[in-house]
Design an enzyme around this catalytic site. Structure first.
Site, short mmCIF file in Angstrom:
data_model
loop_
_atom_site.label_atom_id
_atom_site.label_comp_id
_atom_site.label_asym_id
_atom_site.label_seq_id
_atom_site.Cartn_x
_atom_site.Cartn_y
_atom_site.Cartn_z
N ASP A 135 -1.39 -6.12 2.09
CA ASP A 135 -1.10 -5.71 0.87
C ASP A 135 -1.60 -6.93 -0.47
O ASP A 135 -0.84 -7.10 -1.44
CB ASP A 135 0.54 -5.49 0.45
CG ASP A 135 1.05 -4.68 1.42
OD1 ASP A 135 0.24 -3.63 1.92
OD2 ASP A 135 2.10 -5.12 2.02
N GLU B 130 1.18 5.67 -2.24
CA GLU B 130 1.70 4.49 -2.27
C GLU B 130 0.73 3.35 -3.00
O GLU B 130 -0.23 3.51 -3.23
CB GLU B 130 2.53 3.89 -1.25
CG GLU B 130 1.40 3.66 -0.17
CD GLU B 130 2.02 2.98 1.17
OE1 GLU B 130 3.41 2.95 1.13
OE2 GLU B 130 1.50 2.67 2.17
#
Length: 676
Positions: A44, A228
């Site tokens: 991420d 997301e």
């Protein structure tokens, strides 16, 4: 007993390095290609540019401890990394951990995708986690005065946000907007820890439940299945909302564009397609650094059988003239110009022939990295963008395996380009410098440079022998400054009387497999041969060439940086023969007056013969391994004016050097003469 002979190159057993080295009190520095962080799992990734550097704020995947799901994401803290060239990354350590945030459940292991921005002279780190007093996720803020921290977490999460994966956009309208979850967006107050008072609310259904959510849904009516990880940025009058979503079974990276930070957004397409190996997630950020845009994303390179442990990668990103984004293809090479002096992970190649493969060196300790296998003669791989500017007098160091008939070449630009360096190896039964068969083991090999490229270029590694080659990394190093070309007309002995100026002839090849043969009789015959014309009378000039059998050799005028002349290093730089060599050296001593009762104190690694003004004055025999002036001539007379000192050194499988000085009857150095 078999031994590995590496033609012309020293060899050492490679002790594969541990990538989890900790330097107490100092940030850890690692050099890498894709993946860029090589001692821990990172996912991420949010990249930001602060103070002329790229700072990377990823999440930190770990192996689940006892009591946690083994098949799910597990994250307990955040590190921050920085780089100026996108290849050397400094780990500044942990900045926030789950047990140090007041509102976070300390055993939640849910510190997912973060972000960090600079505003009002402060650095605000946004992160999601599971709150101690409820279900779901909250988003908190930690504040610091520097991009690497230390960060102080706020006591409460941002009120009104329930979700994951925050991203903060500082828009050209002067406002800061926070995006989270599946593309929701709201404006932040100036304090960066609260939503603006006019933040809208809307009713949302989740199964049978209906509840209010703050902000607007920027992904409404766009492809957004299991969306997301939104990341928003601004460029050329457009706002870009980029996000992962599941197109089929795993995530792609997609994007939409708008003229307003909160939309409406128009879907444009993919930035990156699904990972080829079926890795479920991808997550990213996009940043402009020094005029080039980059995509940071993650993949499970170091955990190919577990897609919940990911690693950060980087690729260049390009825009079309209308502002749309060109789809990015993942590579092993990644980005950044590697300095030749860095350890270059050559197995992360830019391009290769169809018969080149890569695999993990160790499937248990995956952070040991990868190896490339060049299956057969003609196999090749290319690694782009190596800067040779730091190399002035270099040699190559290569992490690889050898076996019988190994022949690895490093060439420039193409598989037939100029040879930069080469390593050849043959397994033989004769005694030699390497006393055991080391084929099939990881070794660190060194090779002289046959050619030094200029500036930034590409390396091509080729297999030019009959054996399969496994190669891990390549590095180029500068030799210590052993000697320099003569620039002044005369020199003087040093304070200890050692003669440092010599005219050296490139080494003459000798068939010497062991120094045990260096008896007086053998040496008298070896030193008594005529190897080239005017051998005992020549006063050579720099660059002058002589013919020795099939060899054409040149003389070099050199000043040594040490008391001893490093003959092996001279051969490595100028010659074709390093082991099994005969060296000839000449120097001219100019005395202001006649000097009587002086002695020549000399030493050599290898056997040597010394002549003064054509007369033999000293023989150093046997397998000599120390270089000290322990050889002593009879008493000599130096003529007023020119005196010629000659030396021949012979050596087999070992290093070679020699030293010489003149001493008086009390053993003190004689220094009142000049050398030219």
């Amino acid at each position: 007993m078999k031994s590995v002979y590496l033609h012309n190159y020293p060899i050492h057993r490679l002790m594969k390095y541990s990538l989890s080295l900790l330097l107490l009190g100092l940030p850890a520095v690692m050099t890498a290609q894709n993946p860029i962080i090589r001692d821990q799992f990172t996912a991420d990734p949010t990249a930001r540019v602060f103070n002329g550097k790229v700072y990377l704020y990823p999440s930190h995947d770990i192996l689940p401890p006892e009591g946690q799901r083994k098949d799910w994401f597990c994250m307990e803290d955040y590190h921050v990394f920085s780089s100026e060239n996108l290849t050397d990354w400094t780990d500044h350590g942990v900045i926030v951990s789950q047990d140090k945030v007041p509102w976070v459940r300390p055993n939640s292991y849910s510190m997912w995708a973060p972000d960090c921005i600079c505003r009002n002279g402060k650095y605000y780190f946004f992160f999601p986690s599971a709150p101690a007093d409820g279900r779901g996720f909250g988003i908190g803020v930690a504040v610091a005065d520097k991009p690497e921290g230390p960060f102080t977490p706020m006591p409460e999460p941002i009120k009104g946000i329930a979700g994951i994966d925050p991203c903060v956009l500082q828009a050209s309208d002067g406002n800061a907007y926070i995006f989270w979850g599946a593309g929701r967006c709201a404006k932040l107050k100036e304090n960066m820890t609260e939503l603006a008072d006019d933040t809208p609310k809307e009713k949302v259904k989740w199964g049978d439940r209906e509840f209010e959510m703050y902000g607007v849904n920027c992904l409404k009516d766009l492809p957004n299945r299991q969306a997301e990880g939104p990341f928003a940025f601004e460029r050329g009058g457009y706002y870009y909302l980029t996000y992962p979503y599941v197109r089929e079974k795993t995530e792609v990276l997609a994007y939409a564009m708008s003229r307003q930070p909160m939309g409406p957004y128009e879907y444009k397409g993919l930035i990156m397609a699904e990972h080829a190996n079926g890795c479920w997630t991808n997550h990213h950020s996009i940043v402009d650094y020094q005029g080039q845009w980059y995509l940071f994303y993650h993949h499970n390179d170091f955990s190919p059988r577990d897609d919940k442990r990911r690693s950060v990668c980087i690729e260049k990103l390009y825009f079309n003239s209308d502002g749309t984004i060109q789809e990015v293809k993942p590579t092993m090479r990644g980005v950044g110009i590697n300095k030749a002096t860095e350890k270059i992970e050559i197995d992360r190649y830019s391009e290769a022939g169809s018969d080149v493969t890569t695999q993990l060196i160790d499937t248990l300790n995956t952070f040991r990295g990868f190896q490339a296998t060049l299956q057969k003669k003609g196999s090749w791989l290319r690694y782009n963008d190596i800067d040779f500017a730091p190399i002035t007098d270099g040699y190559a160091v290569i992490g690889m395996k050898v076996s019988d008939n190994t022949s690895l070449y490093i060439r420039e630009k193409t598989a037939t380009g100029k040879v930069i360096a080469k390593v050849t190896a043959t397994v033989k039964s004769e005694n030699g410098p390497f006393r055991r068969d080391m084929s099939g083991q990881w070794l660190t090999l060194t090779a002289p440079l046959e050619y030094t490229p200029k500036g930034v270029t590409d390396l091509v590694v080729t297999n030019e022998g009959g054996a399969t080659i496994d190669v891990d990394w390549v590095q180029f190093k500068n030799r210590p400054k052993y000697f320099s070309p003569v620039t002044s007309p005369v020199a003087n002995p040093d304070e200890q009387g050692f003669i440092r100026r010599w005219m050296l002839l490139e080494p003459i090849k000798q068939d010497v497999r062991s120094n045990v043969i260096f008896t007086n009789t053998w040496l008298e015959e070896a030193f008594g041969k005529t190897y080239f014309k005017d051998q005992m009378t020549i006063l050579p000039k720099d660059g002058q060439k002589v013919k020795v059998g099939k060899q054409t050799l040149a003389w070099h005028a050199l000043d040594s940086e040490n008391y001893n002349m490093k003959l092996f290093r001279f051969a490595e730089k100028y010659g074709q023969q390093t082991y099994g060599s005969l060296f000839w050296a000449v120097t001219v001593i100019d005395c202001p007056e006649e000097m009587t009762d002086v002695r020549l104190a000399a030493g050599s690694n290898g056997a040597s013969q010394w002549w003064l003004n054509g007369e033999k004055v000293l023989l150093l025999e046997g397998d000599r391994r120390m270089v000290e002036d322990d050889g002593m001539s009879p008493r000599l007379t130096l003529k007023k004016g020119r005196n010629v000192l000659r030396c021949a050194v012979i050596n087999g499988p070992g290093l070679s050097d020699m030293c010489a000085r003149l001493i008086d009857t009390d053993g003190k150095p004689v220094t009142n003469y000049t050398i030219y």
